[in-house]
Scaffold this active site. Structure first.
Site, PDB file in Angstrom:
ATOM      1  N   TYR A 186       0.858  -1.187   0.000  1.00 55.60           N
ATOM      2  CA  TYR A 186       0.000   0.000   0.000  1.00 55.60           C
ATOM      3  C   TYR A 186       0.899   1.243   0.000  1.00 55.60           C
ATOM      4  O   TYR A 186       2.067   1.181   0.391  1.00 55.60           O
ATOM      5  CB  TYR A 186      -0.875  -0.056   1.265  1.00 55.60           C
ATOM      6  N   THR A 188       1.526   3.784   1.771  1.00 52.16           N
ATOM      7  CA  THR A 188       2.296   4.264   2.920  1.00 52.16           C
ATOM      8  C   THR A 188       3.247   3.208   3.480  1.00 52.16           C
ATOM      9  O   THR A 188       3.982   3.490   4.427  1.00 52.16           O
ATOM     10  CB  THR A 188       1.359   4.679   4.072  1.00 52.16           C
ATOM     11  N   LYS A 189       3.247   2.020   2.947  1.00 54.61           N
ATOM     12  CA  LYS A 189       4.082   0.950   3.505  1.00 54.61           C
ATOM     13  C   LYS A 189       5.555   1.152   3.131  1.00 54.61           C
ATOM     14  O   LYS A 189       5.879   2.008   2.314  1.00 54.61           O
ATOM     15  CB  LYS A 189       3.555  -0.407   3.042  1.00 54.61           C
ATOM     16  N   ASN A 190       6.440   0.328   3.696  1.00 52.41           N
ATOM     17  CA  ASN A 190       7.879   0.570   3.505  1.00 52.41           C
ATOM     18  C   ASN A 190       8.326   0.492   2.049  1.00 52.41           C
ATOM     19  O   ASN A 190       9.297   1.122   1.668  1.00 52.41           O
ATOM     20  CB  ASN A 190       8.701  -0.397   4.353  1.00 52.41           C
ATOM     21  N   MET A 191       7.642  -0.319   1.252  1.00 54.07           N
ATOM     22  CA  MET A 191       7.803  -0.233  -0.204  1.00 54.07           C
ATOM     23  C   MET A 191       6.410  -0.328  -0.798  1.00 54.07           C
ATOM     24  O   MET A 191       5.513  -0.934  -0.212  1.00 54.07           O
ATOM     25  CB  MET A 191       8.732  -1.325  -0.753  1.00 54.07           C
TER      26      MET A 191
END
Ligand SMILES: *Cc1c(COP(=O)(O)O)cnc(C)c1O
Length: 389
Positions: A186, A188-191
């Protein structure tokens, strides 16, 4: 009183890290004429498997879809129970209901904010089929204990690793411990792949079933069907879902995966800065606790802090004040058992989860922010502490 913001512009809570290489890769996908599941999806799956050191990757259009496929592939259904924390995103629990099973909420450990393994052991019944562990904020749950409980009770260990791509537990990347591990990409996730997710496993049969369920139950992919070597014929083996990733998403994923460790290091340096500077507010702010697992790599997806009762204002007001001071924050998570649907259907008291929820918030932490931004966050909290303690 009037607050004087320390910065002019608003610092958003989260922002994806997109540069020219990401943009070029997506443009290439668009120009290739293959927009849905095609060569880039296969390349992304191969590269993710290699990066994690796992046998199978099934890419999906969301982390939620990956979690749903995990339960379907595990054969979990009506009358089965799945142990899950309430201190998670609703997706972890919704999917348990999608397969007709019962979510059994378990409280969290106050130091790690992940499943309290002593509580897990108490909730196992003859209907329990799986434990779904959530690596809250990117800190690995106690996988050693959970694995042991699963082995002793013949349960599957499923991991909601939406926060934990790049996290290591006992020297191995998350992906290598549980039976089925699900990631989210998603925004906002780290990738990120915009929206997207992946299920990884070392079990051949689970991977095969997940693929089938995620592609309408069709035993062949369109890529096979439409390439010169393919044929028009396909067969539906079961009524599956359309959960596949696209080549546009996979193009982004390939580039993001290559930058992942660099982005994680940036997050870690922000986390270390926060830990270092905020320790002076000892009795005002509870910081992420150092535990044994901190010898492992932490993805630092979130940087949660808790506001103690020494403040004259509560968490909600604190968030409002931060906003007025031009700093975006968020709350992870509103416990699932407190949402109206779950409150009515699965009423339960979870004292640690509820206490933590009442005072927790997440500070901005992402690779696209600068150390000067992080400094503004800390100075703002110190500024507010002088006015509100
Ligand atoms: C983001 C998230 C999900 C869902 O992922 P999506 O890709 O948004 O569907 C699941 N669990 C947790 C803990 C998450 O943070």
């Amino acid at each position: 009183m009037t607050l004087q913001p320390l910065r002019k512009d608003f610092l958003p809570f989260a922002k994806p890290d997109i540069d020219e290489t990401d943009i070029e890769e997506v443009i290439e996908a668009l120009k290739s004429g293959w927009l849905s599941k095609g060569p880039k999806v296969f390349q992304f799956e191969k590269e993710l498997s290699e990066f994690l050191g796992v046998k199978h990757t099934v890419s999906c259009n969301s982390g939620t879809a990956a979690l749903h496929l995990a339960l379907l592939a595990a054969g979990i259904g009506p009358k089965d129970e799945v142990i899950v924390p309430s201190f998670t995103f609703c997706a972890s629990v919704n999917v348990i209901l999608h397969v007709g099973a019962k979510p059994v909420f378990v409280d969290i450990d106050e130091d790690t904010l992940c499943l309290d393994v002593k509580e897990v052991a108490k909730k196992i019944t003859k209907n329990t089929k799986a434990i779904m562990a959530v690596h809250f904020a990117g800190r690995a749950a106690d996988l050693t204990s959970l694995r042991q409980i699963c082995d002793e009770n013949n349960l599957l260990l499923i991991e909601d690793a939406a926060h934990a791509i790049g996290t290591e537990y006992q020297g191995k990347l998350i992906g290598n411990h549980g039976d089925i591990v699900c990631f989210s990409f998603y925004a906002t996730k780290n990738m990120t792949t915009g929206e997207g997710g992946a299920l990884v496993t070392n079990h051949d049969e689970i991977a095969e079933k997940a693929r089938l369920y995620g592609w309408l139950g069709i035993s062949k992919s369109a890529w096979n069907r439409y390439s010169q070597s393919g044929s028009w014929f396909y067969e539906v083996k079961l009524p599956g879902y359309k959960y596949n990733m696209t080549d546009i998403q996979a193009g982004l994923g390939i580039v993001q995966l290559r930058k992942l460790e660099k982005m994680r290091k940036k997050r870690a340096s922000i986390a270390n800065y926060y830990l270092d500077r905020l320790k002076e507010l000892d009795d005002l702010v509870i910081l992420p606790k150092k535990t044994e697992s901190d010898i492992d790599k932490h993805s630092w997806h979130l940087f949660p802090i808790q506001i103690t009762s020494k403040w004259k204002i509560g968490r909600d007001d604190f968030i409002e004040m931060m906003k007025k001071m031009n700093i975006g924050t968020s709350v992870h998570f509103i416990p699932v058992h407190l949402h109206p649907y779950y409150k009515e259907k699965y009423p339960i008291n979870l004292p640690v989860t509820e206490k933590v929820y009442s005072r927790i918030l997440s500070l901005p932490i992402y690779s696209a922010m600068t150390m000067a931004d992080a400094e503004d966050v800390v100075n703002t909290i110190i500024y507010l502490s002088k006015h509100y303690q």
